[in-house]
Motif scaffolding. Structure first.
Motif, short mmCIF file in Angstrom:
data_model
loop_
_atom_site.label_atom_id
_atom_site.label_comp_id
_atom_site.label_asym_id
_atom_site.label_seq_id
_atom_site.Cartn_x
_atom_site.Cartn_y
_atom_site.Cartn_z
N ARG A 173 -3.13 0.23 -3.61
CA ARG A 173 -2.40 -1.03 -3.59
C ARG A 173 -1.63 -1.14 -4.91
O ARG A 173 -2.24 -1.11 -5.99
CB ARG A 173 -3.36 -2.20 -3.42
N MET A 174 -0.31 -1.25 -4.80
CA MET A 174 0.57 -1.30 -5.97
C MET A 174 1.34 -2.61 -5.97
O MET A 174 1.53 -3.24 -4.91
CB MET A 174 1.56 -0.13 -5.93
N ALA A 175 1.79 -3.03 -7.15
CA ALA A 175 2.62 -4.23 -7.27
C ALA A 175 3.93 -3.86 -7.96
O ALA A 175 3.91 -3.26 -9.04
CB ALA A 175 1.89 -5.31 -8.07
N TYR A 176 5.04 -4.18 -7.32
CA TYR A 176 6.37 -4.09 -7.93
C TYR A 176 6.67 -5.48 -8.48
O TYR A 176 6.60 -6.47 -7.73
CB TYR A 176 7.41 -3.70 -6.90
N ILE A 177 7.00 -5.57 -9.76
CA ILE A 177 7.17 -6.87 -10.42
C ILE A 177 8.57 -6.94 -11.03
O ILE A 177 8.89 -6.20 -11.96
CB ILE A 177 6.10 -7.06 -11.52
N TRP A 178 9.41 -7.82 -10.47
CA TRP A 178 10.76 -8.01 -10.98
C TRP A 178 10.83 -9.34 -11.73
O TRP A 178 10.44 -10.38 -11.19
CB TRP A 178 11.77 -8.08 -9.85
N GLN A 179 11.33 -9.33 -12.94
CA GLN A 179 11.57 -10.57 -13.69
C GLN A 179 12.79 -11.25 -13.06
O GLN A 179 13.84 -10.62 -12.89
CB GLN A 179 11.84 -10.25 -15.16
N SER A 192 -0.19 15.16 -7.38
CA SER A 192 -0.09 13.81 -7.92
C SER A 192 1.32 13.57 -8.46
O SER A 192 1.92 14.47 -9.05
CB SER A 192 -1.11 13.61 -9.04
N THR A 193 1.82 12.36 -8.23
CA THR A 193 3.19 12.06 -8.66
C THR A 193 3.36 10.57 -8.89
O THR A 193 2.60 9.75 -8.38
CB THR A 193 4.22 12.55 -7.62
N LYS A 194 4.38 10.22 -9.66
CA LYS A 194 4.80 8.83 -9.78
C LYS A 194 6.30 8.72 -9.54
O LYS A 194 7.01 7.94 -10.16
CB LYS A 194 4.39 8.24 -11.13
N GLU A 209 0.86 -1.17 0.00
CA GLU A 209 0.00 0.00 0.00
C GLU A 209 0.91 1.23 0.00
O GLU A 209 1.83 1.33 0.80
CB GLU A 209 -0.87 -0.01 1.25
N MET A 210 0.62 2.14 -0.94
CA MET A 210 1.42 3.36 -1.06
C MET A 210 0.49 4.56 -0.90
O MET A 210 -0.56 4.62 -1.54
CB MET A 210 2.11 3.44 -2.41
N THR A 211 0.90 5.50 -0.04
CA THR A 211 0.14 6.74 0.12
C THR A 211 1.05 7.91 -0.21
O THR A 211 2.13 8.05 0.37
CB THR A 211 -0.38 6.88 1.57
N ASN A 212 0.60 8.72 -1.15
CA ASN A 212 1.33 9.92 -1.56
C ASN A 212 1.17 10.98 -0.46
O ASN A 212 0.07 11.43 -0.18
CB ASN A 212 0.75 10.41 -2.89
N ARG A 213 2.28 11.38 0.15
CA ARG A 213 2.24 12.35 1.25
C ARG A 213 2.50 13.78 0.77
O ARG A 213 2.62 14.69 1.58
CB ARG A 213 3.27 11.97 2.32
N THR A 214 2.61 13.98 -0.54
CA THR A 214 2.92 15.31 -1.06
C THR A 214 1.62 16.06 -1.39
O THR A 214 0.53 15.54 -1.21
CB THR A 214 3.80 15.22 -2.33
N ALA A 215 1.77 17.26 -1.93
CA ALA A 215 0.60 18.11 -2.22
C ALA A 215 0.11 17.95 -3.65
O ALA A 215 -0.88 18.56 -4.03
CB ALA A 215 0.96 19.58 -1.97
N ARG A 226 -5.63 -2.56 -8.78
CA ARG A 226 -7.08 -2.58 -8.98
C ARG A 226 -7.48 -2.55 -10.45
O ARG A 226 -8.57 -3.00 -10.81
CB ARG A 226 -7.78 -1.47 -8.21
N ASP A 227 -6.62 -2.01 -11.35
CA ASP A 227 -6.99 -2.01 -12.77
C ASP A 227 -5.80 -2.26 -13.70
O ASP A 227 -5.91 -2.09 -14.91
CB ASP A 227 -7.68 -0.69 -13.15
N SER A 228 -4.66 -2.70 -13.13
CA SER A 228 -3.45 -3.03 -13.90
C SER A 228 -2.88 -1.85 -14.68
O SER A 228 -2.20 -2.05 -15.68
CB SER A 228 -3.71 -4.22 -14.84
N THR A 229 -3.15 -0.62 -14.25
CA THR A 229 -2.54 0.54 -14.89
C THR A 229 -1.05 0.55 -14.59
O THR A 229 -0.64 0.43 -13.43
CB THR A 229 -3.17 1.86 -14.37
N MET A 230 -0.25 0.70 -15.65
CA MET A 230 1.20 0.70 -15.50
C MET A 230 1.68 2.09 -15.08
O MET A 230 1.38 3.08 -15.73
CB MET A 230 1.84 0.31 -16.83
N SER A 231 2.43 2.17 -14.00
CA SER A 231 3.10 3.39 -13.52
C SER A 231 2.19 4.62 -13.49
O SER A 231 2.51 5.64 -14.09
CB SER A 231 4.33 3.69 -14.40
N PRO A 232 1.07 4.55 -12.79
CA PRO A 232 0.18 5.71 -12.74
C PRO A 232 0.67 6.77 -11.76
O PRO A 232 1.45 6.48 -10.85
CB PRO A 232 -1.14 5.11 -12.23
N GLU A 233 0.20 7.99 -11.97
CA GLU A 233 0.41 9.01 -10.94
C GLU A 233 -0.55 8.69 -9.79
O GLU A 233 -1.71 8.35 -10.01
CB GLU A 233 0.10 10.41 -11.49
#
Length: 197
Positions: free
Chosen positions: A135-141, A93-95, A85-91, A120-127
């Motif tokens: 909820r984010m997934a980091y995926i390493w090959q 939107s960012t990635k 789980e990632m929460t943006n603490r800035t003012a 939740r929708d498989s969006t790649m690298s969203p802001e």
């Protein structure tokens, strides 16, 4: 003339000895200065403050499925997936989360950058928007033929906010430094249970 030559020779000798002594002292001080305190060990289920982000690791697992959250894996390959789980603490939107986690080179090739996906929708690298946990997934090959690890290590990177940077006088997050290390147990697959606090 002879006296002048002797004076110069004496000056060079003293300078040479002084230089050698200075180099030796600098080397000794450098050796002591190179000692670093070990990084803090972070609890796997804790909330981790990185400055820009509040992170909470949820689970890790290895998958051999063709797709991991829409990310196509190499045929016959495996991927190590970390959900958090990632929460943006800035003012705004960012990635700016690509370097917040560094996987141990014992598990993942350091040259391999993870795919980062919104689960939740498989969006790649969203802001990510301020104050909204996602909820984010980091995926390493994983390298070809690599066995699924029982656990893996991460270094968490923290940045510092500056209202004005030294170069442009603009606000931003700077000076990435390791905040601590984290060891996550790796489950058997996507249906593995979340880490319990």
């Amino acid at each position: 003339m002879l006296e002048s030559a002797r004076s110069r020779l004496k000056a060079w000798t003293v300078a040479g000895i002084g230089t050698a002594a200075a180099i030796a002292v600098a080397g000794v001080l450098g050796a002591f200065g190179a000692r670093h305190e070990p990084l803090p060990v972070l609890a796997p289920a804790s909330r981790i403050d990185t400055g820009e982000w509040l992170l909470r690791p949820l689970k890790a697992y290895v998958t051999a499925e063709k797709y991991a959250y829409g990310t196509l894996l190499k045929p016959g390959g495996k991927a190590l997936v970390l959900e958090l789980e990632m929460t943006n603490r800035t003012a705004k939107s960012t990635k700016d989360y690509f370097d917040v986690l560094q996987a141990s080179p014992a598990t993942v090739d350091p040259a391999t950058k993870p795919f980062i996906v919104l689960t939740r929708d498989s969006t790649m690298s969203p802001e990510l928007h301020p104050g909204m946990p996602e909820r984010m997934a980091y995926i390493w090959q994983l390298p070809d033929g690599a066995a699924a690890p029982a656990s893996f290590g991460l270094t968490v990177i923290r940045k510092t906010y500056k209202p004005r940077d030294n170069l442009y006088g603009l606000p931003g997050w700077f000076n990435p430094t390791p905040a601590g290390t984290l060891t996550i147990a790796v489950g058997a697959g996507p249906d593995s249970a979340d880490i319990q606090p």
